[in-house]
Design a protein around this motif. Structure first.
Motif, PDB file in Angstrom:
ATOM      1  N   ILE A 184       0.886  -1.175   0.000  1.00 19.18           N
ATOM      2  CA  ILE A 184       0.000   0.000   0.000  1.00 19.18           C
ATOM      3  C   ILE A 184       0.918   1.217   0.000  1.00 19.18           C
ATOM      4  CG2 ILE A 184      -1.840   1.267   1.158  1.00 19.18           C
ATOM      5  CD1 ILE A 184      -2.720  -1.309   2.470  1.00 19.18           C
ATOM      6  N   PRO A 185       0.923   2.005  -1.062  1.00 20.74           N
ATOM      7  CA  PRO A 185       1.954   3.038  -1.219  1.00 20.74           C
ATOM      8  C   PRO A 185       1.735   4.244  -0.319  1.00 20.74           C
ATOM      9  CG  PRO A 185       0.355   3.211  -2.972  1.00 20.74           C
ATOM     10  CD  PRO A 185      -0.011   1.975  -2.189  1.00 20.74           C
ATOM     11  N   ASN A 186       2.777   5.076  -0.273  1.00 20.42           N
ATOM     12  CA  ASN A 186       2.603   6.415   0.259  1.00 20.42           C
ATOM     13  C   ASN A 186       1.624   7.169  -0.641  1.00 20.42           C
ATOM     14  OD1 ASN A 186       4.549   6.515   2.455  1.00 20.42           O
ATOM     15  ND2 ASN A 186       6.118   6.376   0.864  1.00 20.42           N
ATOM     16  N   GLY A 187       0.919   8.087  -0.056  1.00 21.14           N
ATOM     17  CA  GLY A 187       0.028   8.930  -0.847  1.00 21.14           C
ATOM     18  C   GLY A 187       0.643  10.297  -1.070  1.00 21.14           C
ATOM     19  N   ILE A 188      -0.018  11.067  -1.899  1.00 21.20           N
ATOM     20  CA  ILE A 188       0.368  12.453  -2.126  1.00 21.20           C
ATOM     21  C   ILE A 188      -0.883  13.326  -2.072  1.00 21.20           C
ATOM     22  CG2 ILE A 188       2.406  11.953  -3.522  1.00 21.20           C
ATOM     23  CD1 ILE A 188       0.642  12.601  -6.002  1.00 21.20           C
ATOM     24  N   ASP A 189      -0.662  14.587  -1.840  1.00 18.75           N
ATOM     25  CA  ASP A 189      -1.750  15.557  -1.864  1.00 18.75           C
ATOM     26  C   ASP A 189      -2.017  15.902  -3.327  1.00 18.75           C
ATOM     27  OD1 ASP A 189      -3.581  17.514  -1.410  1.00 18.75           O
ATOM     28  OD2 ASP A 189      -2.346  18.664  -0.010  1.00 18.75           O
ATOM     29  N   TYR A 190      -2.737  15.024  -3.984  1.00 13.56           N
ATOM     30  CA  TYR A 190      -2.879  15.107  -5.439  1.00 13.56           C
ATOM     31  C   TYR A 190      -3.469  16.443  -5.881  1.00 13.56           C
ATOM     32  CZ  TYR A 190      -4.400  14.025 -10.178  1.00 13.56           C
ATOM     33  OH  TYR A 190      -4.595  14.065 -11.539  1.00 13.56           O
ATOM     34  N   GLU A 191      -4.529  16.870  -5.251  1.00 13.98           N
ATOM     35  CA  GLU A 191      -5.184  18.111  -5.674  1.00 13.98           C
ATOM     36  C   GLU A 191      -4.275  19.315  -5.510  1.00 13.98           C
ATOM     37  OE1 GLU A 191      -7.863  18.260  -7.312  1.00 13.98           O
ATOM     38  OE2 GLU A 191      -8.337  16.138  -7.125  1.00 13.98           O
ATOM     39  N   HIS A 192      -3.411  19.268  -4.501  1.00 10.08           N
ATOM     40  CA  HIS A 192      -2.500  20.385  -4.266  1.00 10.08           C
ATOM     41  C   HIS A 192      -1.576  20.591  -5.462  1.00 10.08           C
ATOM     42  CE1 HIS A 192      -0.121  23.211  -1.922  1.00 10.08           C
ATOM     43  NE2 HIS A 192       0.976  22.512  -2.142  1.00 10.08           N
ATOM     44  N   PHE A 193      -1.115  19.488  -6.061  1.00 10.41           N
ATOM     45  CA  PHE A 193      -0.163  19.587  -7.164  1.00 10.41           C
ATOM     46  C   PHE A 193      -0.839  19.560  -8.532  1.00 10.41           C
ATOM     47  CE2 PHE A 193       2.406  18.324  -3.596  1.00 10.41           C
ATOM     48  CZ  PHE A 193       3.553  19.088  -3.759  1.00 10.41           C
ATOM     49  N   ALA A 194      -1.969  18.891  -8.644  1.00  9.17           N
ATOM     50  CA  ALA A 194      -2.651  18.805  -9.936  1.00  9.17           C
ATOM     51  C   ALA A 194      -3.543  20.008 -10.198  1.00  9.17           C
ATOM     52  CB  ALA A 194      -3.483  17.523 -10.001  1.00  9.17           C
ATOM     53  N   GLY A 195      -3.884  20.737  -9.153  1.00 10.61           N
ATOM     54  CA  GLY A 195      -4.777  21.875  -9.309  1.00 10.61           C
ATOM     55  C   GLY A 195      -4.092  23.059  -9.974  1.00 10.61           C
ATOM     56  N   PRO A 196      -4.856  24.107 -10.269  1.00 15.77           N
ATOM     57  CA  PRO A 196      -4.281  25.290 -10.928  1.00 15.77           C
ATOM     58  C   PRO A 196      -3.300  26.017 -10.017  1.00 15.77           C
ATOM     59  CG  PRO A 196      -6.549  25.709 -10.235  1.00 15.77           C
ATOM     60  CD  PRO A 196      -6.307  24.245 -10.010  1.00 15.77           C
ATOM     61  N   ALA A 197      -2.242  26.530 -10.601  1.00 17.66           N
ATOM     62  CA  ALA A 197      -1.242  27.312  -9.859  1.00 17.66           C
ATOM     63  C   ALA A 197      -0.585  28.280 -10.830  1.00 17.66           C
ATOM     64  CB  ALA A 197      -0.204  26.394  -9.225  1.00 17.66           C
ATOM     65  N   ALA A 303       1.689  17.063 -10.923  1.00 16.49           N
ATOM     66  CA  ALA A 303       1.701  18.420 -11.476  1.00 16.49           C
ATOM     67  C   ALA A 303       1.710  18.426 -12.998  1.00 16.49           C
ATOM     68  CB  ALA A 303       2.920  19.174 -10.943  1.00 16.49           C
ATOM     69  N   GLY A 304       1.876  17.244 -13.601  1.00 18.96           N
ATOM     70  CA  GLY A 304       1.902  17.167 -15.058  1.00 18.96           C
ATOM     71  C   GLY A 304       3.254  17.468 -15.660  1.00 18.96           C
ATOM     72  N   ASP A 305       4.325  17.356 -14.858  1.00 21.08           N
ATOM     73  CA  ASP A 305       5.665  17.633 -15.370  1.00 21.08           C
ATOM     74  C   ASP A 305       6.115  16.542 -16.339  1.00 21.08           C
ATOM     75  OD1 ASP A 305       5.726  19.804 -13.710  1.00 21.08           O
ATOM     76  OD2 ASP A 305       7.121  18.949 -12.262  1.00 21.08           O
ATOM     77  N   ALA A 306       6.973  16.920 -17.261  1.00 19.34           N
ATOM     78  CA  ALA A 306       7.742  15.949 -18.042  1.00 19.34           C
ATOM     79  C   ALA A 306       8.939  15.565 -17.186  1.00 19.34           C
ATOM     80  CB  ALA A 306       8.197  16.570 -19.361  1.00 19.34           C
ATOM     81  N   VAL A 307       9.085  14.269 -16.878  1.00 18.11           N
ATOM     82  CA  VAL A 307      10.013  13.821 -15.845  1.00 18.11           C
ATOM     83  C   VAL A 307      11.169  13.027 -16.422  1.00 18.11           C
ATOM     84  CG1 VAL A 307      10.244  12.314 -13.820  1.00 18.11           C
ATOM     85  CG2 VAL A 307       8.249  13.806 -14.041  1.00 18.11           C
ATOM     86  N   VAL A 308      12.374  13.344 -15.925  1.00 21.22           N
ATOM     87  CA  VAL A 308      13.558  12.509 -16.100  1.00 21.22           C
ATOM     88  C   VAL A 308      13.972  12.058 -14.709  1.00 21.22           C
ATOM     89  CG1 VAL A 308      15.989  12.421 -16.780  1.00 21.22           C
ATOM     90  CG2 VAL A 308      14.334  13.675 -18.191  1.00 21.22           C
ATOM     91  N   ALA A 309      14.087  10.751 -14.489  1.00 17.49           N
ATOM     92  CA  ALA A 309      14.401  10.225 -13.164  1.00 17.49           C
ATOM     93  C   ALA A 309      15.396   9.077 -13.273  1.00 17.49           C
ATOM     94  CB  ALA A 309      13.129   9.740 -12.463  1.00 17.49           C
ATOM     95  N   SER A 310      16.118   8.840 -12.200  1.00 18.28           N
ATOM     96  CA  SER A 310      17.064   7.727 -12.165  1.00 18.28           C
ATOM     97  C   SER A 310      16.315   6.400 -12.199  1.00 18.28           C
ATOM     98  CB  SER A 310      17.917   7.797 -10.900  1.00 18.28           C
ATOM     99  OG  SER A 310      18.730   8.945 -10.900  1.00 18.28           O
ATOM    100  N   GLY A 354       3.384  14.231 -19.592  1.00 18.07           N
ATOM    101  CA  GLY A 354       2.726  14.961 -18.512  1.00 18.07           C
ATOM    102  C   GLY A 354       1.307  14.485 -18.269  1.00 18.07           C
ATOM    103  N   ALA A 355       0.553  14.261 -19.331  1.00 20.94           N
ATOM    104  CA  ALA A 355      -0.838  13.796 -19.194  1.00 20.94           C
ATOM    105  C   ALA A 355      -0.885  12.392 -18.604  1.00 20.94           C
ATOM    106  CB  ALA A 355      -1.533  13.830 -20.547  1.00 20.94           C
ATOM    107  N   ARG A 356      -0.016  11.510 -19.073  1.00 19.38           N
ATOM    108  CA  ARG A 356       0.006  10.153 -18.532  1.00 19.38           C
ATOM    109  C   ARG A 356       0.453  10.129 -17.079  1.00 19.38           C
ATOM    110  NH1 ARG A 356       3.339   7.432 -23.529  1.00 19.38           N
ATOM    111  NH2 ARG A 356       1.653   7.330 -25.073  1.00 19.38           N
ATOM    112  N   GLY A 357       1.445  10.958 -16.755  1.00 21.43           N
ATOM    113  CA  GLY A 357       1.927  11.009 -15.376  1.00 21.43           C
ATOM    114  C   GLY A 357       0.876  11.510 -14.415  1.00 21.43           C
ATOM    115  N   ARG A 358       0.121  12.498 -14.832  1.00 28.06           N
ATOM    116  CA  ARG A 358      -0.933  13.030 -13.968  1.00 28.06           C
ATOM    117  C   ARG A 358      -1.996  11.970 -13.697  1.00 28.06           C
ATOM    118  NH1 ARG A 358      -2.950  18.781 -15.572  1.00 28.06           N
ATOM    119  NH2 ARG A 358      -1.041  19.298 -14.421  1.00 28.06           N
ATOM    120  N   GLU A 359      -2.348  11.198 -14.711  1.00 27.85           N
ATOM    121  CA  GLU A 359      -3.346  10.141 -14.531  1.00 27.85           C
ATOM    122  C   GLU A 359      -2.798   9.043 -13.613  1.00 27.85           C
ATOM    123  OE1 GLU A 359      -6.924   8.505 -14.566  1.00 27.85           O
ATOM    124  OE2 GLU A 359      -6.393  10.443 -15.472  1.00 27.85           O
TER     125      GLU A 359
END
Length: 402
Positions: A184-197, A303-310, A354-359
């Motif tokens: 059962i994973p850690n969660g995130i405050d999804y609306e905080h990051f996915a919402g408008p800013a 947040a819909g970022d394009a991500v590069v990760a290790s 970004g769209a796939r990551g947000r989903e």
């Protein structure tokens, strides 16, 4: 006696019974961290659904947090798994015994249940369904587990429900304590990051911004991103690197002083983090290992970022290469630079990732995670009830002489 024998009926979550829950952290509640965030969000969700929750934790400033938690002990610093943990060695056995008798919890949920010393007291005296969540992941094993396994095995056997927040965390703990772990994973405050800013105007000057979020720890891999950026700016001069995090970045600032397009923003308020993500073109997580799951990675995806990760276990267990972003070899500035430049030059690919990551990140919302944890509680409570009823029937049959 009902399914939750100690609890009143009439919980607010879809008419379910109220569950009395103890959430226990071994770590200093006055210091921010992943375990504290996890517990705080679980407690908020459970209370919103009408359940009763008490948090137990040590605290370096008891008065400041007394309204949030039942403080048990003063913490001290101890180096564990490449970082510093602030835990208590206070002998709280009598107090733990007293609060368990007073509250008669249905569930006692221990986070990092084999960290000394507070969880051991709860394991010793808990008569409730006892759940343990294992958060840590460390490549190559954990010396602390290795040294203490002969002593802690007896406590591990008392944990009825075993949760790991990721496959990487399950792999670590099962190396010393084999068995099944419910992921059962850690969660995130999804609306905080996915919402408008609103992005920061200072970064909206036509440059393409590369964002790093993390602490100035070796395992966060910032030095590899800084080396990569020197290559990136040669190929894409109209770029900027923004370094955001909690801690002292002064040694990095001194090294990068000749490059004004590297901007450091230490100790950024949580409320401002979405604005940095909205200001970024590419997000980079160059972590080198020992990541169980990666809050910052999930927040960037939300947040819909394009991500590069290790391409480390904790990150590869969250996102898929070439689907939600790009995974690259750890500790490889050339690989980081190549992936970042590829995204900088391809806005269509950035938008797709970004769209796939947000989903994907939507599945890690705290509401989803808390419902999964509560469902696990209910299953364990039901199983315990079934065992008790079977034993009662057998005892009745034995008493009747049948």
């Amino acid at each position: 006696m009902g399914l939750y024998g100690n609890s009143a009926q009439g919980g607010a979550d879809a008419g379910r019974p109220t569950v009395k829950i103890a959430l226990v952290s071994p770590y200093d509640w006055c210091v921010e961290g992943g375990v504290k965030t996890h517990i705080r969000h679980l407690a908020a969700s459970f209370r919103a659904w009408g359940h009763e929750v008490v948090i137990f934790a040590p605290a370096s400033d008891a008065e400041r947090v007394r309204d949030e938690v039942h403080v048990m002990g003063r913490p001290f610093s101890m180096r564990v798994s490449g970082s510093v943990a602030r835990i208590t060695f206070a002998w709280k056995s009598p107090e733990v015994k007293r609060v368990l008798q007073e509250h008669r919890f249905d569930v006692v949920h221990l986070h990092e249940p084999l960290m000394p010393l507070l969880p051991y007291h709860f394991l010793r005296y808990s008569q409730a369904v006892t759940v343990g969540t294992f958060h840590a992941a460390k490549d190559g094993g954990n010396r602390f587990y290795g040294y203490t396994t002969p002593l802690t095995r007896r406590w591990f056997r008392k944990i009825e429900g075993k949760i790991a927040v990721s496959p990487a965390a399950a792999k670590l703990v099962s190396r010393y304590f084999p068995g099944y772990f419910n992921i059962i994973p850690n969660g995130i405050d999804y609306e905080h990051f996915a919402g408008p800013a609103e992005p920061f105007p200072e970064f909206m000057d036509g440059r393409k911004n590369i964002l790093f979020v993390g602490r100035p720890e070796k395992r966060k891999g910032l030095k590899y991103l800084l080396k990569a950026y020197l290559r990136i700016r040669q190929q894409e001069p109209n770029t900027r690197l923004i370094v955001v995090g909690a801690g002292d970045f002064s040694r990095y600032e001194r090294v990068m002083a000749p490059f004004p397009d590297v901007v450091f923003r230490p100790n950024v308020p949580y409320a401002d983090l979405p604005r940095y993500h909205k200001s970024s073109t590419v997000f980079c997580a160059p972590n080198t290992g020992n990541e169980s799951q990666g809050y910052v990675l999930l927040e960037a995806l939300a947040a819909g970022d394009a991500v590069v990760a290790s391409n480390i276990e904790g990150f590869a267990g969250v996102m898929t290469n070439e689907v939600e972003g790009l995974l690259v070899r750890p500790k490889d500035p050339d690989a980081i630079a190549e992936a970042v430049v590829r995204l900088l030059r391809n806005p269509t690919l950035r938008e797709t990732f970004g769209a796939r990551g947000r989903e994907l990140a939507r599945h890690y919302s705290w509401d989803n995670v808390a419902h999964r944890v509560m469902s696990y509680y209910e299953r364990l409570l039901y199983e315990r009830q079934q065992v008790a009823e079977t034993r009662a029937r057998r005892a009745a049959l034995a008493g009747s002489g049948r």
